[in-house]
Design a protein around this motif. Structure first.
Motif, PDB file in Angstrom:
ATOM      1  N   LYS A 154      38.930 -18.070  10.435  1.00  0.00           N
ATOM      2  CA  LYS A 154      39.171 -16.641  10.615  1.00  0.00           C
ATOM      3  C   LYS A 154      38.031 -15.978  11.373  1.00  0.00           C
ATOM      4  CE  LYS A 154      42.127 -15.995   6.558  1.00  0.00           C
ATOM      5  NZ  LYS A 154      42.302 -15.295   5.261  1.00  0.00           N
ATOM      6  N   VAL A 178      38.469 -16.248  15.088  1.00  0.00           N
ATOM      7  CA  VAL A 178      39.454 -15.297  15.611  1.00  0.00           C
ATOM      8  C   VAL A 178      38.822 -13.918  15.746  1.00  0.00           C
ATOM      9  CG1 VAL A 178      41.670 -14.157  15.203  1.00  0.00           C
ATOM     10  CG2 VAL A 178      41.407 -16.587  14.651  1.00  0.00           C
ATOM     11  N   LEU A 186      47.234 -16.148  20.070  1.00  0.00           N
ATOM     12  CA  LEU A 186      46.913 -17.014  18.926  1.00  0.00           C
ATOM     13  C   LEU A 186      47.841 -18.212  18.788  1.00  0.00           C
ATOM     14  CD1 LEU A 186      46.099 -14.480  16.035  1.00  0.00           C
ATOM     15  CD2 LEU A 186      44.514 -15.764  17.478  1.00  0.00           C
ATOM     16  N   TRP A 230      53.218 -18.228  15.502  1.00  0.00           N
ATOM     17  CA  TRP A 230      53.272 -17.780  14.113  1.00  0.00           C
ATOM     18  C   TRP A 230      54.612 -18.206  13.533  1.00  0.00           C
ATOM     19  CZ3 TRP A 230      56.533 -13.932  11.820  1.00  0.00           C
ATOM     20  CH2 TRP A 230      56.228 -13.659  10.494  1.00  0.00           C
ATOM     21  N   MET A 282      50.303 -21.232   9.115  1.00  0.00           N
ATOM     22  CA  MET A 282      50.297 -20.144  10.088  1.00  0.00           C
ATOM     23  C   MET A 282      50.127 -18.770   9.452  1.00  0.00           C
ATOM     24  SD  MET A 282      50.759 -21.559  13.109  1.00  0.00           S
ATOM     25  CE  MET A 282      49.662 -22.843  12.523  1.00  0.00           C
ATOM     26  N   LYS A 315      47.486 -15.857  10.483  1.00  0.00           N
ATOM     27  CA  LYS A 315      47.571 -15.108  11.733  1.00  0.00           C
ATOM     28  C   LYS A 315      48.102 -13.696  11.524  1.00  0.00           C
ATOM     29  CE  LYS A 315      48.101 -19.270  14.554  1.00  0.00           C
ATOM     30  NZ  LYS A 315      48.856 -19.982  15.596  1.00  0.00           N
ATOM     31  N   SER A 316      48.963 -13.520  10.530  1.00  0.00           N
ATOM     32  CA  SER A 316      49.564 -12.202  10.316  1.00  0.00           C
ATOM     33  C   SER A 316      48.575 -11.198   9.753  1.00  0.00           C
ATOM     34  CB  SER A 316      50.781 -12.317   9.391  1.00  0.00           C
ATOM     35  OG  SER A 316      50.411 -12.836   8.126  1.00  0.00           O
ATOM     36  N   LEU A 360      49.740  -7.197  15.255  1.00  0.00           N
ATOM     37  CA  LEU A 360      50.099  -8.469  15.876  1.00  0.00           C
ATOM     38  C   LEU A 360      51.467  -8.322  16.527  1.00  0.00           C
ATOM     39  CD1 LEU A 360      48.934 -11.486  15.932  1.00  0.00           C
ATOM     40  CD2 LEU A 360      50.679 -11.959  14.207  1.00  0.00           C
TER      41      LEU A 360
END
Length: 255
Positions: free
Chosen positions: A193, A196, A213, A216, A223, A226-227, A232
């Motif tokens: 994280k 990112v 990224l 997703w 995955m 990522k949210s 996003l």
């Protein structure tokens, strides 16, 4: 400037293999080659249509009866760190990140192998040799950068321990995280994280609107993280980018 569209290219379809994200499903990929003087333009155009790069190949899922994989990108200009992400950022203030030319080193490869052994023991990449890793990093027809994340040393007298690596592509409208890996014995840092978050700040500093990224997948635990990088956008039906809302994500997972 010459305009391109996916219909201008010759595409191929892979054989069906087990899906790495959802159990009891299978995947196929649509792919094309990136070669010649148009590589950068084609890569940029295909990224907007949900394609990812692996070496000199651009690909996207083309699975029969399934559209679970959705290309995702962070809206950099509107991103604000959550309380959890601020904690992660503070825990890693002792890390120094450095852009290096995309050249594979033994130090990177050993970290890469430890990461795969811990996180993807039975994955398709688990048997990659040093030569395979060299191809992954160095075989790029577009502008790519390797970012090394190291522990800070006193007065930066010598390079600190390598903790994480991110292979990224630089696009006209953003940064694309091609592949990243990190040290397994640093769980409190949340290095995945953190990378990112760092790449978001790099895109912001460069005035780029997006951080790409990859894919997703709503029901894939792999995955889910990522949210948490909001807002996003995902590439939905009709190749239209749309903002992912909380109802689509499901239960809050930014813990």
């Amino acid at each position: 400037m010459t305009e391109h569209s996916p219909s201008d290219l010759q595409f191929y379809l892979t054989a069906e293999t087990a899906c790495p994200y959802l159990p009891e499903r299978h995947e196929r990929k649509l792919f094309t080659h990136l070669a010649g003087k148009r590589s950068a333009d084609l890569h940029n155009m295909l990224s907007k249509h949900g394609f990812r790069r692996s070496q000199n190949i651009a690909y996207r899922p083309a699975c029969e009866g399934c559209q679970a994989c959705m290309s995702a990108r962070v809206l950099v200009g509107r991103f604000e760190q959550s309380s959890n992400q601020r904690r992660i950022w503070r825990k890693n203030l002792d890390i120094v990140s450095t852009d290096v030319f995309p050249h594979a080193t033994q130090e990177q490869y050993l970290l890469f192998k430890r990461y795969l052994k811990d996180r993807h023991r039975n994955g398709g990449m688990s048997e990659m040799s040093h030569l395979d890793y060299e191809f992954m990093v160095e075989d790029t027809p577009v502008q790519s950068v390797v970012v090394e994340y190291r522990e800070r040393t006193p007065l930066d007298e010598k390079p600190g321990r390598l903790l994480a690596v991110a292979l990224t592509d630089i696009l006209p409208d953003g940064i694309s995280m091609v592949y990243s890996f990190f040290e397994k014995d640093q769980p409190r840092r949340s290095l995945g994280k953190y990378m990112v978050l760092d790449q978001i700040e790099r895109a912001r500093a460069a005035g780029l609107p997006y951080l790409y990224l990859g894919y997703w997948v709503k029901d894939s635990p792999k995955m889910a993280y990522k949210s948490s990088f909001k807002p996003l956008e995902v590439l939905g039906n009709g190749d239209q980018w749309q903002q992912l809302d909380d109802a689509q994500v499901g239960p809050e997972r930014d813990k």
